[in-house]
Design an enzyme around this catalytic site. Structure first.
Site, PDB file in Angstrom:
ATOM      1  N   ARG A 213       0.748  -0.872   0.085  1.00 56.21           N
ATOM      2  CA  ARG A 213      -0.129   0.198  -0.085  1.00 56.21           C
ATOM      3  C   ARG A 213       1.127   1.290   0.157  1.00 56.21           C
ATOM      4  O   ARG A 213       0.820   2.275  -1.113  1.00 56.21           O
ATOM      5  CB  ARG A 213      -1.145   0.202   1.260  1.00 56.21           C
ATOM      6  CG  ARG A 213      -2.336  -0.529   0.687  1.00 56.21           C
ATOM      7  CD  ARG A 213      -2.935  -1.120   2.366  1.00 56.21           C
ATOM      8  NE  ARG A 213      -2.166  -2.246   2.499  1.00 56.21           N
ATOM      9  CZ  ARG A 213      -1.791  -3.697   1.887  1.00 56.21           C
ATOM     10  NH1 ARG A 213      -2.810  -3.642   1.299  1.00 56.21           N
ATOM     11  NH2 ARG A 213      -0.872  -4.067   2.440  1.00 56.21           N
ATOM     12  N   THR A 214       1.805   1.397   1.056  1.00 52.16           N
ATOM     13  CA  THR A 214       2.373   2.501   1.207  1.00 52.16           C
ATOM     14  C   THR A 214       2.965   3.139   0.030  1.00 52.16           C
ATOM     15  O   THR A 214       3.201   3.963  -0.452  1.00 52.16           O
ATOM     16  CB  THR A 214       3.106   2.499   2.409  1.00 52.16           C
ATOM     17  OG1 THR A 214       2.953   2.169   3.098  1.00 52.16           O
ATOM     18  CG2 THR A 214       3.905   3.402   2.468  1.00 52.16           C
TER      19      THR A 214
ATOM     20  N   LYS B 256      25.013  -4.175  -0.748  1.00 51.63           N
ATOM     21  CA  LYS B 256      26.832  -4.423  -0.809  1.00 51.63           C
ATOM     22  C   LYS B 256      27.864  -3.343   0.421  1.00 51.63           C
ATOM     23  O   LYS B 256      28.561  -3.186   0.554  1.00 51.63           O
ATOM     24  CB  LYS B 256      26.688  -3.784  -1.943  1.00 51.63           C
ATOM     25  CG  LYS B 256      26.881  -3.952  -3.146  1.00 51.63           C
ATOM     26  CD  LYS B 256      27.148  -3.267  -4.485  1.00 51.63           C
ATOM     27  CE  LYS B 256      26.062  -3.774  -5.839  1.00 51.63           C
ATOM     28  NZ  LYS B 256      26.844  -2.618  -6.803  1.00 51.63           N
TER      29      LYS B 256
ATOM     30  N   ARG C 295      11.391   3.745   2.955  1.00 49.70           N
ATOM     31  CA  ARG C 295      10.761   2.969   4.090  1.00 49.70           C
ATOM     32  C   ARG C 295      11.890   2.146   4.909  1.00 49.70           C
ATOM     33  O   ARG C 295      13.456   2.394   3.479  1.00 49.70           O
ATOM     34  CB  ARG C 295      10.052   2.011   3.655  1.00 49.70           C
ATOM     35  CG  ARG C 295       9.426   1.463   5.400  1.00 49.70           C
ATOM     36  CD  ARG C 295       8.284   0.349   4.696  1.00 49.70           C
ATOM     37  NE  ARG C 295       7.483   1.181   5.206  1.00 49.70           N
ATOM     38  CZ  ARG C 295       5.971   0.579   5.106  1.00 49.70           C
ATOM     39  NH1 ARG C 295       5.852  -0.516   4.704  1.00 49.70           N
ATOM     40  NH2 ARG C 295       5.052   0.793   5.628  1.00 49.70           N
TER      41      ARG C 295
ATOM     42  N   HIS D 114       5.114   6.432  10.996  1.00 47.31           N
ATOM     43  CA  HIS D 114       4.763   5.933   9.658  1.00 47.31           C
ATOM     44  C   HIS D 114       3.886   7.472   9.510  1.00 47.31           C
ATOM     45  O   HIS D 114       2.560   7.440   9.576  1.00 47.31           O
ATOM     46  CB  HIS D 114       3.810   4.903  10.091  1.00 47.31           C
ATOM     47  CG  HIS D 114       3.861   4.214   8.329  1.00 47.31           C
ATOM     48  ND1 HIS D 114       3.987   5.087   7.366  1.00 47.31           N
ATOM     49  CD2 HIS D 114       2.844   2.877   8.135  1.00 47.31           C
ATOM     50  CE1 HIS D 114       3.065   4.012   6.670  1.00 47.31           C
ATOM     51  NE2 HIS D 114       3.044   3.046   6.624  1.00 47.31           N
TER      52      HIS D 114
END
Length: 303
Positions: free
Chosen positions: A51-52, A80, A101, A129
């Site tokens: 969703r986000t 890496k 995120r 959030h």
């Protein structure tokens, strides 16, 4: 240049302007269809999301902009060993705005300190959030017409649920809010939140049984028990189906009570509830696109 790390980065007056803009976008999408023409958003997702990430990408695309990015840390140079600071310095060369995120609390904040473009925290660990909180506030305001004077029940994983923590911190700025926390002992809301509520003389109650408080609620905010936040499988299995909202429980609620959920859901809301007019969680997902469109326009100073 502004970033969004927490819902508290905007005053309540600024939030009102943001929500007015989101409602105007909802009513007149054609007005904004080319607002971000020539602009690029980078979506840097070090943790899985549907969703986000997709709502950010949808928001930028609906504004006429473009999107680049990655949806898994393993498909980025983080695999890496590249630091978040170096990644954002490079992303700043390619994009005009970044949504990030990350599983580590504070990582988007570190990025914002090194970035030359606006950074939006799209979720950091169990911490914040903010764009989900903006979505929740817009949904409440749009469906109820106000952001004050109501009782909200927050149910499920109140210990690890970053959406819950962000929403509580945002709602305490409005008058007449009462919180009812519904959770098993193991998933109670953290002490720092209840300490803050006591300091501010904001009423709250902690209960275990959902049925006990259903008649008192104006909003019920359901959350899933998050498997990815548990240290062992046994605890997760024991608690994952502790709450299941079904039609029998909905029969106990007010006729105008609304059910919200940040999604994804697992078993905590029965699909039979979806047809109830009080189920607001899919509308909530739609409002997430409008509020992110408004946020992008605001941070890019295009309005």
């Amino acid at each position: 240049m502004r970033h969004l790390m927490s819902p508290l980065d905007f005053t309540t007056e600024e939030l009102d302007k943001l929500f007015d803009l989101a409602n105007d976008i909802e009513a007149h999408p054609e007005k904004y269809a080319h607002s971000c023409a020539g602009k690029i958003m980078a979506t840097c997702f070090y943790e899985p999301s549907t969703r986000t990430r997709l709502s950010f990408e949808s928001a930028m695309t609906r504004l006429g902009g473009s999107v680049i990015g990655f949806s898994d840390a393993n498909s980025s140079s983080a695999a890496k060993g590249e630091s978040v600071s170096d990644t954002i310095r490079v992303i700043s060369c390619y994009a005009d705005i970044c949504a990030m995120r990350h599983p580590k609390e504070g990582a988007p904040m570190v990025a914002s300190e090194k970035s030359t473009i606006p950074v939006i925290n799209a979720g950091d660990g169990g911490h914040q959030h903010p764009t989900q909180t903006l979505t929740d506030l817009l949904t409440i305001r749009s469906l109820k017409g106000r952001l004050d004077n109501f009782t909200i029940g927050l149910c499920g994983d109140l210990k690890f649920g970053r959406t819950v923590h962000s929403l509580i911190n945002a709602l305490v700025r409005y008058e007449g809010i009462k919180f009812i926390f519904i959770s098993p002992e193991e998933l109670r809301v953290p002490d720092y939140i209840t300490d803050m509520l006591r300091e501010k003389n904001i009423p709250y109650e902690e209960v275990i049984r959902l049925e006990q408080v259903m008649p008192d609620l104006d909003f019920l905010y359901m959350t899933r028990v998050q498997k990815e936040r548990f240290f062992n499988e046994e605890d997760y299995i024991r608690l994952k189906d502790f709450y299941i909202l079904d039609t029998a429980k909905m029969d106990l609620a007010k006729k105008d009570m609304l059910v919200l959920h940040p999604l994804p859901r697992v078993n905590e809301i029965s699909v039979e509830v979806d047809s109830d007019p009080r189920a607001g969680y899919f509308k909530q997902a739609q409002y997430g696109v409008y509020v992110r469109m408004a946020l992008i326009l605001t941070l890019l100073e295009l309005v």
